[in-house]
Write an enzyme that holds these catalytic residues in place. Structure first.
Site, PDB file in Angstrom:
ATOM      1  N   ALA A 124      -5.360  55.111  52.856  1.00 61.23           N
ATOM      2  CA  ALA A 124      -4.411  55.927  52.091  1.00 61.23           C
ATOM      3  C   ALA A 124      -2.942  55.866  52.506  1.00 61.23           C
ATOM      4  CB  ALA A 124      -4.877  57.377  52.124  1.00 61.23           C
ATOM      5  N   ALA A 125      -2.627  55.458  53.745  1.00 68.41           N
ATOM      6  CA  ALA A 125      -1.232  55.557  54.187  1.00 68.41           C
ATOM      7  C   ALA A 125      -0.354  54.496  53.501  1.00 68.41           C
ATOM      8  CB  ALA A 125      -1.151  55.357  55.693  1.00 68.41           C
ATOM      9  N   PRO A 126       0.895  54.816  53.198  1.00 65.00           N
ATOM     10  CA  PRO A 126       1.637  56.036  53.547  1.00 65.00           C
ATOM     11  C   PRO A 126       1.406  57.211  52.592  1.00 65.00           C
ATOM     12  CG  PRO A 126       3.102  54.510  52.428  1.00 65.00           C
ATOM     13  CD  PRO A 126       1.776  53.805  52.571  1.00 65.00           C
ATOM     14  N   GLY A 127       0.571  57.071  51.587  1.00 67.17           N
ATOM     15  CA  GLY A 127       0.215  58.239  50.788  1.00 67.17           C
ATOM     16  C   GLY A 127       0.804  58.283  49.392  1.00 67.17           C
ATOM     17  N   SER A 128       1.342  57.147  48.915  1.00 69.22           N
ATOM     18  CA  SER A 128       1.933  57.141  47.561  1.00 69.22           C
ATOM     19  C   SER A 128       0.891  57.527  46.519  1.00 69.22           C
ATOM     20  CB  SER A 128       2.457  55.744  47.206  1.00 69.22           C
ATOM     21  OG  SER A 128       3.210  55.227  48.257  1.00 69.22           O
ATOM     22  N   LYS A 129      -0.270  56.878  46.618  1.00 72.19           N
ATOM     23  CA  LYS A 129      -1.289  57.117  45.587  1.00 72.19           C
ATOM     24  C   LYS A 129      -1.998  58.441  45.836  1.00 72.19           C
ATOM     25  CE  LYS A 129      -1.672  52.160  44.972  1.00 72.19           C
ATOM     26  NZ  LYS A 129      -0.910  51.767  46.195  1.00 72.19           N
ATOM     27  N   ASP A 192      -7.658  51.139  47.687  1.00 69.84           N
ATOM     28  CA  ASP A 192      -6.425  50.343  47.567  1.00 69.84           C
ATOM     29  C   ASP A 192      -6.376  49.506  48.852  1.00 69.84           C
ATOM     30  OD1 ASP A 192      -3.898  49.633  46.455  1.00 69.84           O
ATOM     31  OD2 ASP A 192      -2.919  51.009  47.851  1.00 69.84           O
ATOM     32  N   CYS A 246      -2.512  44.261  46.318  1.00 74.27           N
ATOM     33  CA  CYS A 246      -1.223  43.746  45.865  1.00 74.27           C
ATOM     34  C   CYS A 246      -1.161  42.262  46.229  1.00 74.27           C
ATOM     35  CB  CYS A 246      -0.064  44.534  46.463  1.00 74.27           C
ATOM     36  SG  CYS A 246      -0.033  44.568  48.259  1.00 74.27           S
TER      37      CYS A 246
HETATM   38  N1  SAM Z   1      -2.866  53.427  49.235  1.00 75.38           N
HETATM   39  C1  SAM Z   1      -1.671  53.387  50.072  1.00 75.38           C
HETATM   40  C2  SAM Z   1      -0.501  53.937  49.274  1.00 75.38           C
HETATM   41  O1  SAM Z   1      -0.482  53.821  48.048  1.00 75.38           O
HETATM   42  O2  SAM Z   1       0.406  54.507  49.898  1.00 75.38           O
HETATM   43  C3  SAM Z   1      -1.407  51.979  50.570  1.00 75.38           C
HETATM   44  C4  SAM Z   1      -2.589  51.446  51.348  1.00 75.38           C
HETATM   45  S1  SAM Z   1      -2.289  49.912  52.157  1.00 75.38           S
HETATM   46  C5  SAM Z   1      -2.466  48.771  50.863  1.00 75.38           C
HETATM   47  C6  SAM Z   1      -3.767  49.699  53.055  1.00 75.38           C
HETATM   48  C7  SAM Z   1      -3.927  50.660  54.233  1.00 75.38           C
HETATM   49  O3  SAM Z   1      -5.235  50.481  54.772  1.00 75.38           O
HETATM   50  C8  SAM Z   1      -2.959  50.441  55.378  1.00 75.38           C
HETATM   51  O4  SAM Z   1      -2.291  51.622  55.661  1.00 75.38           O
HETATM   52  C9  SAM Z   1      -3.856  50.037  56.553  1.00 75.38           C
HETATM   53  O5  SAM Z   1      -3.411  50.516  57.801  1.00 75.38           O
HETATM   54  C10 SAM Z   1      -5.170  50.681  56.160  1.00 75.38           C
HETATM   55  N2  SAM Z   1      -6.390  50.054  56.726  1.00 75.38           N
HETATM   56  C11 SAM Z   1      -6.568  48.782  57.140  1.00 75.38           C
HETATM   57  N3  SAM Z   1      -7.844  48.580  57.515  1.00 75.38           N
HETATM   58  C12 SAM Z   1      -8.491  49.754  57.325  1.00 75.38           C
HETATM   59  C13 SAM Z   1      -9.834  50.182  57.531  1.00 75.38           C
HETATM   60  N4  SAM Z   1     -10.740  49.344  57.988  1.00 75.38           N
HETATM   61  N5  SAM Z   1     -10.156  51.460  57.215  1.00 75.38           N
HETATM   62  C14 SAM Z   1      -9.230  52.318  56.756  1.00 75.38           C
HETATM   63  N6  SAM Z   1      -7.923  51.970  56.537  1.00 75.38           N
HETATM   64  C15 SAM Z   1      -7.582  50.700  56.815  1.00 75.38           C
END
Ligand code: SAM
Length: 325
Positions: A124-129, A192, A246
């Site tokens: 979820a980070a940084p939390g936009s969605k 995501d 993306c």
């Molecule tokens: N959905 C977010 C938004 O809209 O703000 C963007 C998410 S970004 C594409 C993918 C995120 O997944 C990153 O923050 C990353 O640190 C996290 N991540 C990577 N591997 C992961 C895992 N195995 N489990 C949970 N989160 C993970």
């Protein structure tokens, strides 16, 4: 802005080769021309704290020019200010304005969470969605927002609080474990996925492509398979899952869907949101050369997913909607 030819010399060689293997030369040109210039900044009115009508008045009062987005009432494209300018605005500081790329707004719209539902945002980070979904749910119901990286998890907590999204419970875990921790718990799940990020490349901003390596495509693919398995386990029967990345290669997109429908009790659904047709491409188009090649045979229903072609307005994105039977 740079030319497509110059861009070809700047982007990683393996990436250009990868595109040439997957897509026809016309389509590669189309993708690359969408990476020659910095994208417009776009924002979302945080309707937990304000309305888009009030936000438009506020921007006019501050001499900020914008355009509306045909397919999303709460989004605005900013014409004469950059991110730094916007961050100085009082309404940004108060969490009434959220800066978010237009493509990033699509997966929550496809998932369509409703007030009162129980939703998992798996990565979820940084939390936009997460914050977009909380406002779509009118801050009623429950969102579990998970993030693996501790520092990014703090950023997620900060953003969620700033947006006033108080139905969100932030957790710090491996997405791969959530299917076992929350079996058949959620009405809707957003995955995501972490990905190689090819859709975000901009030729004039080397930081967007500097850390891309072909081998990261394969390692992302392996993690994505584990995550989608866990997402399906966490979903109630009849529930909806949106898978998005993306990135532009088929290993992280179509192949993950192929894996999901071949191994689990899920089906791929049509996506009915209307995007501008110049940025939206169905995966069945003839521009994909490796589609149904001898190596991988993709199931027909995968063609219901959409790929957003990079442009000055939108990052490249891939979005699919699945239902657990
Ligand atoms: N959905 C977010 C938004 O809209 O703000 C963007 C998410 S970004 C594409 C993918 C995120 O997944 C990153 O923050 C990353 O640190 C996290 N991540 C990577 N591997 C992961 C895992 N195995 N489990 C949970 N989160 C993970």
């Amino acid at each position: 802005m740079i030319s497509v030819n110059e861009l070809r010399t700047k982007l990683p060689k393996d990436f250009i080769e990868e595109l040439n293997t997957i897509y026809t030369s016309n389509y590669v040109d189309k993708i690359l021309s969408g990476m020659t210039d910095k994208r417009y900044t776009s924002i979302r009115a945080n309707t937990i704290k304000t309305s888009c009508a009030d936000l438009m008045r506020y921007l006019k009062d501050n001499n900020i020019k914008f355009e509306r987005v045909l397919w999303y009432d709460d989004a605005l494209i900013i014409k004469n200010a950059n991110e730094k300018d916007l961050m100085k605005l009082e309404w940004y500081i108060e969490g009434k304005i959220y800066m978010q790329s237009l493509s990033s707004m699509v997966p929550p719209l496809v998932l369509d969470p409703k007030p009162g539902e129980c939703v998992l945002d798996m990565t979820a980070a940084p939390g936009s969605k997460t914050s977009q979904m909380a406002m779509m749910m009118k801050n009623k119901g429950r969102i579990v927002a998970n993030e693996l990286d501790k520092i990014r998890c703090e950023r997620l907590k900060y953003n969620v609080e700033k947006q006033g999204a108080n139905i969100v419970e932030v957790i710090n875990n491996r997405g791969e474990f959530l299917g076992k921790i929350y079996p058949e718990t959620f009405d809707k799940v957003l995955l995501d996925a972490p990905c190689s990020g090819e859709g975000r490349f901009v030729g004039t901003i080397p930081e967007t492509y500097r850390n891309w390596y072909l081998k990261s495509v394969n390692s992302c693919k392996n993690v994505q398979k584990q995550l989608i398995k866990s997402a399906i386990m966490a979903l109630k029967p009849g529930g909806t899952l949106v898978y998005s990345t993306c990135t532009l290669n088929l290993l992280e997109d179509e192949e993950i869907l192929n894996y999901a429908i071949n191994n689990f009790n899920v089906e791929i659904m049509d996506i009915d949101i209307e995007l501008n047709s110049s940025v939206r491409a169905k995966t069945d188009n003839n521009d994909i050369m490796v589609y149904n090649s001898s190596e991988i045979v993709y199931r027909e229903e995968i063609k219901k997913a959409i790929r957003i072609i990079p442009s000055k307005l939108m990052e490249g994105f891939f979005v699919a909607k699945l239902r657990k039977k």
